[in-house]
Design a protein around this motif. Structure first.
Motif, PDB file in Angstrom:
ATOM      1  N   SER A 124      32.402  12.112 -26.580  1.00 47.24           N
ATOM      2  CA  SER A 124      33.299  13.189 -27.010  1.00 47.24           C
ATOM      3  C   SER A 124      32.972  14.519 -26.333  1.00 47.24           C
ATOM      4  N   TYR A 125      31.732  14.710 -25.901  1.00 46.95           N
ATOM      5  CA  TYR A 125      31.285  15.963 -25.288  1.00 46.95           C
ATOM      6  C   TYR A 125      31.322  15.898 -23.766  1.00 46.95           C
ATOM      7  N   ALA A 126      32.030  14.931 -23.209  1.00 42.69           N
ATOM      8  CA  ALA A 126      32.026  14.694 -21.767  1.00 42.69           C
ATOM      9  C   ALA A 126      32.384  15.941 -20.966  1.00 42.69           C
ATOM     10  N   ASP A 127      33.348  16.714 -21.441  1.00 45.54           N
ATOM     11  CA  ASP A 127      33.808  17.877 -20.675  1.00 45.54           C
ATOM     12  C   ASP A 127      32.773  19.002 -20.616  1.00 45.54           C
ATOM     13  N   SER A 128      31.764  18.952 -21.449  1.00 39.76           N
ATOM     14  CA  SER A 128      30.732  19.990 -21.450  1.00 39.76           C
ATOM     15  C   SER A 128      29.614  19.700 -20.453  1.00 39.76           C
ATOM     16  N   VAL A 129      29.647  18.541 -19.821  1.00 34.68           N
ATOM     17  CA  VAL A 129      28.657  18.182 -18.803  1.00 34.68           C
ATOM     18  C   VAL A 129      29.310  18.338 -17.438  1.00 34.68           C
ATOM     19  N   PRO A 130      28.818  19.231 -16.572  1.00 33.38           N
ATOM     20  CA  PRO A 130      29.433  19.458 -15.261  1.00 33.38           C
ATOM     21  C   PRO A 130      29.537  18.177 -14.435  1.00 33.38           C
ATOM     22  N   ALA A 131      30.531  18.142 -13.566  1.00 32.50           N
ATOM     23  CA  ALA A 131      30.812  16.946 -12.773  1.00 32.50           C
ATOM     24  C   ALA A 131      29.614  16.499 -11.944  1.00 32.50           C
ATOM     25  N   GLU A 132      28.817  17.464 -11.455  1.00 31.32           N
ATOM     26  CA  GLU A 132      27.680  17.090 -10.610  1.00 31.32           C
ATOM     27  C   GLU A 132      26.542  16.460 -11.399  1.00 31.32           C
ATOM     28  N   TYR A 133      26.653  16.479 -12.730  1.00 26.20           N
ATOM     29  CA  TYR A 133      25.593  15.912 -13.562  1.00 26.20           C
ATOM     30  C   TYR A 133      26.022  14.624 -14.262  1.00 26.20           C
ATOM     31  N   LYS A 134      27.086  14.000 -13.767  1.00 28.05           N
ATOM     32  CA  LYS A 134      27.548  12.763 -14.387  1.00 28.05           C
ATOM     33  C   LYS A 134      28.329  11.937 -13.378  1.00 28.05           C
ATOM     34  N   ASP A 135      28.581  10.698 -13.731  1.00 29.20           N
ATOM     35  CA  ASP A 135      29.356   9.800 -12.889  1.00 29.20           C
ATOM     36  C   ASP A 135      30.846   9.996 -13.142  1.00 29.20           C
ATOM     37  N   ALA A 136      31.633   9.971 -12.096  1.00 26.00           N
ATOM     38  CA  ALA A 136      33.084  10.192 -12.228  1.00 26.00           C
ATOM     39  C   ALA A 136      33.754   9.117 -13.076  1.00 26.00           C
ATOM     40  N   GLN A 137      33.124   7.941 -13.159  1.00 22.34           N
ATOM     41  CA  GLN A 137      33.675   6.850 -13.967  1.00 22.34           C
ATOM     42  C   GLN A 137      32.904   6.673 -15.282  1.00 22.34           C
ATOM     43  N   ASP A 138      32.119   7.678 -15.649  1.00 27.96           N
ATOM     44  CA  ASP A 138      31.412   7.707 -16.936  1.00 27.96           C
ATOM     45  C   ASP A 138      30.392   6.586 -17.094  1.00 27.96           C
ATOM     46  N   ARG A 139      29.804   6.156 -15.981  1.00 27.35           N
ATOM     47  CA  ARG A 139      28.806   5.074 -16.074  1.00 27.35           C
ATOM     48  C   ARG A 139      27.396   5.611 -16.310  1.00 27.35           C
ATOM     49  N   TRP A 140      27.173   6.873 -16.061  1.00 32.22           N
ATOM     50  CA  TRP A 140      25.903   7.514 -16.409  1.00 32.22           C
ATOM     51  C   TRP A 140      26.140   9.005 -16.596  1.00 32.22           C
ATOM     52  N   TYR A 141      25.281   9.619 -17.401  1.00 30.50           N
ATOM     53  CA  TYR A 141      25.322  11.061 -17.650  1.00 30.50           C
ATOM     54  C   TYR A 141      23.918  11.627 -17.509  1.00 30.50           C
ATOM     55  N   GLY A 142      23.831  12.826 -16.939  1.00 30.91           N
ATOM     56  CA  GLY A 142      22.554  13.516 -16.901  1.00 30.91           C
ATOM     57  C   GLY A 142      22.251  14.111 -18.261  1.00 30.91           C
ATOM     58  N   GLU A 143      21.085  13.786 -18.802  1.00 29.59           N
ATOM     59  CA  GLU A 143      20.685  14.352 -20.089  1.00 29.59           C
ATOM     60  C   GLU A 143      20.012  15.705 -19.900  1.00 29.59           C
ATOM     61  N   MET A 144      19.217  15.815 -18.828  1.00 26.89           N
ATOM     62  CA  MET A 144      18.489  17.066 -18.617  1.00 26.89           C
ATOM     63  C   MET A 144      18.222  17.277 -17.135  1.00 26.89           C
ATOM     64  N   LEU A 145      17.792  18.498 -16.805  1.00 26.94           N
ATOM     65  CA  LEU A 145      17.460  18.859 -15.433  1.00 26.94           C
ATOM     66  C   LEU A 145      15.946  18.976 -15.299  1.00 26.94           C
ATOM     67  N   LEU A 146      15.430  18.440 -14.196  1.00 27.57           N
ATOM     68  CA  LEU A 146      13.987  18.428 -13.974  1.00 27.57           C
ATOM     69  C   LEU A 146      13.648  19.077 -12.635  1.00 27.57           C
ATOM     70  N   PRO A 147      13.278  20.339 -12.614  1.00 27.31           N
ATOM     71  CA  PRO A 147      12.795  20.939 -11.369  1.00 27.31           C
ATOM     72  C   PRO A 147      11.466  20.288 -10.968  1.00 27.31           C
ATOM     73  N   GLU A 148      11.350  19.955  -9.690  1.00 33.74           N
ATOM     74  CA  GLU A 148      10.116  19.374  -9.159  1.00 33.74           C
ATOM     75  C   GLU A 148       9.318  20.500  -8.506  1.00 33.74           C
ATOM     76  N   VAL A 149       8.091  20.703  -8.944  1.00 38.61           N
ATOM     77  CA  VAL A 149       7.340  21.898  -8.577  1.00 38.61           C
ATOM     78  C   VAL A 149       5.922  21.540  -8.103  1.00 38.61           C
ATOM     79  N   ILE A 150       5.162  22.580  -7.776  1.00 37.89           N
ATOM     80  CA  ILE A 150       3.767  22.413  -7.369  1.00 37.89           C
ATOM     81  C   ILE A 150       2.877  22.580  -8.599  1.00 37.89           C
ATOM     82  N   MET A 151       2.073  21.581  -8.856  1.00 39.01           N
ATOM     83  CA  MET A 151       1.192  21.543 -10.024  1.00 39.01           C
ATOM     84  C   MET A 151      -0.250  21.827  -9.592  1.00 39.01           C
TER      85      MET A 151
END
Length: 361
Positions: A124-151
């Motif tokens: 139901s919340y599909a429209d609140s997830v930007p297109a670049e963070y999900k599949d155009a055919q709704d087969r997967w959705y990004g739950e969160m963003l993970l910056p990869e950094v220097i530890m």
């Protein structure tokens, strides 16, 4: 490597998991079978089988809350690296054993969708997830963003002395100071290494391979799993690594490890950590309930506060999030994720066969 199953019964949660990774966001270490509990096998109960790459802190935070709201669902969780999940789901295509894939890179999910391994489900919340963070055919959705950094180990290195950007890691002064989580089994590390090749020249990977050779020359060890990475870094067997922001903060704040991070000056690969329902899932209704639960607004805000997650949903006021999130400057490396998904196998196979452990030769 043996595997650990967690079964959540009606009256309790059996969570016998060791410190693990994320990546993708976390739990990239396979676990041992745990004793089942509660109403497993009780007539009328539902079942939900989850494959996850989430850190154990995330699993321990989320699953009891889901169980409390859904006491009739008997949940089994298997934790492993994101790449291992991909290979397992692929191998089980004819007879799926999992219902839900929780945590993995967008490259993995793009590949899985293209191979017909994921169900289409539009929440139901599909429209609140930007297109670049999900599949155009709704087969997967990004739950969160993970910056990869220097530890880095903050007891061994002062912030002012730590590397400020990716190329600084190649300085000979860091020779035998760098520890890297085993790359091939880790969606997080594969993404970082792919990004390092891409940022040199995606049309000519030889330039990226040369960069990775220099990094290999400074690398003391490729650890078996995240647990070993954390232990060795804490013991100062090495003092630097490359890792995702969320897991660093989890280790620092919750486990009180002497870890901190530098956000690379030129930008970070920001991995979209996704979820999806396995094609042919035997417990489809339960899988959809879990899908909706982890994207619930209140859950997302709580995960940002307690688990340092950056949500993909854009319909939540940023002022409702904790201070660390409000202050975060997420400068991105310019990457084409479709290219990374297409080239990942080729690039990583070359690295594994020709660069790994050769000391830059």
């Amino acid at each position: 490597m043996k595997k650990k199953w967690l079964k959540l019964g009606m009256f309790g949660v059996a969570l016998a998991m060791t410190v693990g990774l994320t990546a993708c966001g976390g739990g990239e270490k396979e676990q041992q079978p745990a004793a089942s509990g509660g109403d497993g096998g009780k007539k009328g109960s539902q079942k939900l089988v989850i494959y996850t790459a989430r850190d154990k802190n995330v699993v321990e935070q989320i699953l009891p809350k889901f169980k409390e709201l859904n006491p009739d669902i008997d949940v089994e969780v298997m934790t492993m690296g994101a790449q291992q999940i991909m290979e397992r789901v692929r191998g089980e295509k004819a007879n799926p054993q999992a219902d839900f894939w929780w945590g993995g890179t967008q490259s993995s999910f793009i590949t899985a969708a293209n191979e017909g391994l994921l169900e289409s489900y539009k929440p139901s919340y599909a429209d609140s997830v930007p297109a670049e963070y999900k599949d155009a055919q709704d087969r997967w959705y990004g739950e969160m963003l993970l910056p990869e950094v220097i530890m880095y180990n903050s007891e061994a290195i002062k912030e002012a002395d730590a590397p400020k950007d990716w190329d600084d890691l190649l300085d000979p002064k860091w020779k035998d100071k760098i520890l890297i989580r085993g790359v091939m089994a880790s969606g997080t590390m594969r993404t970082i290494y792919d990004a390092m090749i891409y940022r040199q020249d995606p049309a000519n990977p030889e330039k990226g391979y040369e960069w990775l050779k220099k990094l290999d020359a400074n690398t003391k060890e490729y650890t078996q799993d995240p647990t070993q990475l954390y232990l060795k870094l804490a013991r100062q067997e090495g003092t630097l690594s490359l890792w995702n922001l969320q897991d660093i903060l989890l280790q620092k704040e919750l486990q009180k490890q002497p870890f901190d991070y530098i956000y690379p000056a030129s930008g970070a690969p920001i991995l979209v950590d996704g979820v999806g329902i396995v094609k042919g899932a035997k417990n489809m209704d339960a899988a959809k309930k879990f899908f909706d639960f982890i994207f619930d607004k209140d859950q997302l805000k709580e995960k940002a506060d307690k688990l340092f997650q950056i949500p993909t949903r854009t319909d939540i006021d940023k002022n409702e999030f904790p201070d660390w999130y409000k202050k975060l400057d997420t400068k991105q490396l310019d990457l084409d994720w479709m290219v990374l998904a297409d080239k990942e196998k080729e690039w990583m196979q070359y690295w594994d066969e020709n660069i790994k452990g050769k000391g830059g030769k």
